[in-house]
Design an enzyme around this catalytic site. Structure first.
Site, PDB file in Angstrom:
ATOM      1  N   ASP A 161      91.183  46.937  52.016  1.00 52.12           N
ATOM      2  CA  ASP A 161      91.348  47.956  50.972  1.00 52.12           C
ATOM      3  C   ASP A 161      92.213  47.423  49.826  1.00 52.12           C
ATOM      4  OD1 ASP A 161      91.028  50.395  49.798  1.00 52.12           O
ATOM      5  OD2 ASP A 161      92.477  51.452  51.064  1.00 52.12           O
TER       6      ASP A 161
ATOM      7  N   ASN B  19      80.937  55.230  51.895  1.00 54.41           N
ATOM      8  CA  ASN B  19      81.013  54.573  50.582  1.00 54.41           C
ATOM      9  C   ASN B  19      79.818  54.911  49.670  1.00 54.41           C
ATOM     10  OD1 ASN B  19      82.715  51.561  51.756  1.00 54.41           O
ATOM     11  ND2 ASN B  19      83.546  53.384  50.779  1.00 54.41           N
TER      12      ASN B  19
HETATM   13  C1  FPP Z   1      87.980  48.914  49.414  1.00 53.56           C
HETATM   14  O1  FPP Z   1      88.685  48.734  48.222  1.00 53.56           O
HETATM   15  C2  FPP Z   1      86.958  47.932  49.497  1.00 53.56           C
HETATM   16  C3  FPP Z   1      85.628  48.171  49.653  1.00 53.56           C
HETATM   17  C4  FPP Z   1      85.035  49.516  49.741  1.00 53.56           C
HETATM   18  C5  FPP Z   1      84.693  47.089  49.701  1.00 53.56           C
HETATM   19  C6  FPP Z   1      85.169  45.911  50.492  1.00 53.56           C
HETATM   20  C7  FPP Z   1      84.259  44.840  50.220  1.00 53.56           C
HETATM   21  C8  FPP Z   1      84.605  43.556  50.017  1.00 53.56           C
HETATM   22  C9  FPP Z   1      85.940  42.975  50.119  1.00 53.56           C
HETATM   23  C10 FPP Z   1      83.551  42.652  49.742  1.00 53.56           C
HETATM   24  C11 FPP Z   1      82.945  42.184  51.028  1.00 53.56           C
HETATM   25  C12 FPP Z   1      81.568  42.012  50.755  1.00 53.56           C
HETATM   26  C13 FPP Z   1      80.750  41.295  51.505  1.00 53.56           C
HETATM   27  C14 FPP Z   1      79.514  40.903  50.914  1.00 53.56           C
HETATM   28  C15 FPP Z   1      81.040  40.852  52.872  1.00 53.56           C
HETATM   29  P1  FPP Z   1      88.708  49.935  47.200  1.00 53.56           P
HETATM   30  O2  FPP Z   1      87.578  49.771  46.255  1.00 53.56           O
HETATM   31  O3  FPP Z   1      88.704  51.235  47.914  1.00 53.56           O
HETATM   32  O4  FPP Z   1      90.068  49.695  46.473  1.00 53.56           O
HETATM   33  P2  FPP Z   1      91.069  50.791  45.922  1.00 53.56           P
HETATM   34  O5  FPP Z   1      91.576  51.561  47.105  1.00 53.56           O
HETATM   35  O6  FPP Z   1      92.140  49.977  45.264  1.00 53.56           O
HETATM   36  O7  FPP Z   1      90.293  51.645  44.953  1.00 53.56           O
END
Ligand code: FPP
Length: 243
Positions: A18, A66
């Site tokens: 995250d 998501n």
């Molecule tokens: C959460 O951060 C992250 C995700 C929903 C996506 C995680 C995906 C990756 C790290 C890429 C991995 C991909 C592959 C192809 C394996 P957030 O967007 O919720 O961050 P925030 O809480 O700061 O808004």
């Protein structure tokens, strides 16, 4: 170098990656920039864990929830999988990483299914570390699909127990989960590995996922090594010398 003895290294670690969006925002960049950086981080992190002796790493890349994100972010994350596979698959295969995908494949595109199948088949023979990528995954979905399959196969109720049900869950090929890590500062499981977290140790850090690296990994491993795992039992009584 880590100071943790090999016998105190967890076999199986899971991560909620995250903080990508906030990491990008701090740089005045769009959220997608953070997700892209998140993929680069994942490729490094899996190697660090393997170097420390961890054999299974399971990461939450896209949850069943998501889909509620804006359409452009959802399609961006789907596209990122295709880019990640074409950019990193050869390297990951050469690094000895076995890739497995867990989650509901029925509601993702054929293109994505093909990419996952390619990643799985190319890396099938590897054994340095198994990276399980949870995509379109939810812990509740996992338990429900396990029950559905079990019923479909006609397993009689008298044979349904923790062991048999566990065999139908998505991570049945992996050992018990030892350590659950969440980056980004939130203190929740968010419908990740509900069945598997039963006795996992928890490690929460404010570190945003793209910043997660060797130092933070060693902090998590040291915290894990210091835990007293009792699985509901009692700590063995200390030996007392009698006069
Ligand atoms: C959460 O951060 C992250 C995700 C929903 C996506 C995680 C995906 C990756 C790290 C890429 C991995 C991909 C592959 C192809 C394996 P957030 O967007 O919720 O961050 P925030 O809480 O700061 O808004």
């Amino acid at each position: 170098m880590s100071s943790v003895a090999q016998q105190d290294i967890p076999q199986h670690v899971a991560i909620v990656m995250d903080g990508n969006g906030r990491w990008a925002k701090k740089r005045f960049m769009p959220r997608f920039f953070g997700h892209k950086a998140g993929v680069d981080t994942l490729v490094k992190v899996v190697n660090h864990f393997a170097d420390r002796g961890v054999k299974y790493l399971t990461v939450y890349a896209f949850s069943s929830e998501n889909w509620k994100r804006p359409e452009d972010e959802v399609s961006g994350l789907m596209g990122l999988v295709l880019v990640a596979v074409s950019k990193y698959l050869t390297k990951m295969a050469a690094d000895g990483i076995r890739i497995r995908i867990i989650g509901n494949r029925e509601t993702v595109s054929q293109k994505l299914r093909d990419a996952w199948e390619q990643a799985e088949s190319v890396t099938e023979g590897n054994s340095r570390i198994t990276l399980s990528v949870a995509f379109n995954y939810g812990g509740r979905w996992d338990i429900v699909q396990a029950c559905q399959r079990l019923l479909r196969e006609g397993v009689p109720p008298s044979e349904v127990n923790e062991e048999t049900l566990g065999r139908y869950t998505a991570l049945s090929y992996a050992p018990e989960l030892d350590l659950f890590i969440r980056t980004g500062g939130e203190l929740r499981i968010s419908n990740f590995l509900l069945w598997q977290t039963a006795y996992a140790e928890m490690f929460f850090t404010d570190c945003l996922w793209p910043d997660f690296g060797k130092e933070e990994i060693d902090r998590a491993l040291a915290a894990y090594a210091a835990r007293d795992r009792r699985y509901g039992g009692l700590r063995p009584a200390p030996l007392v010398a009698h006069a």
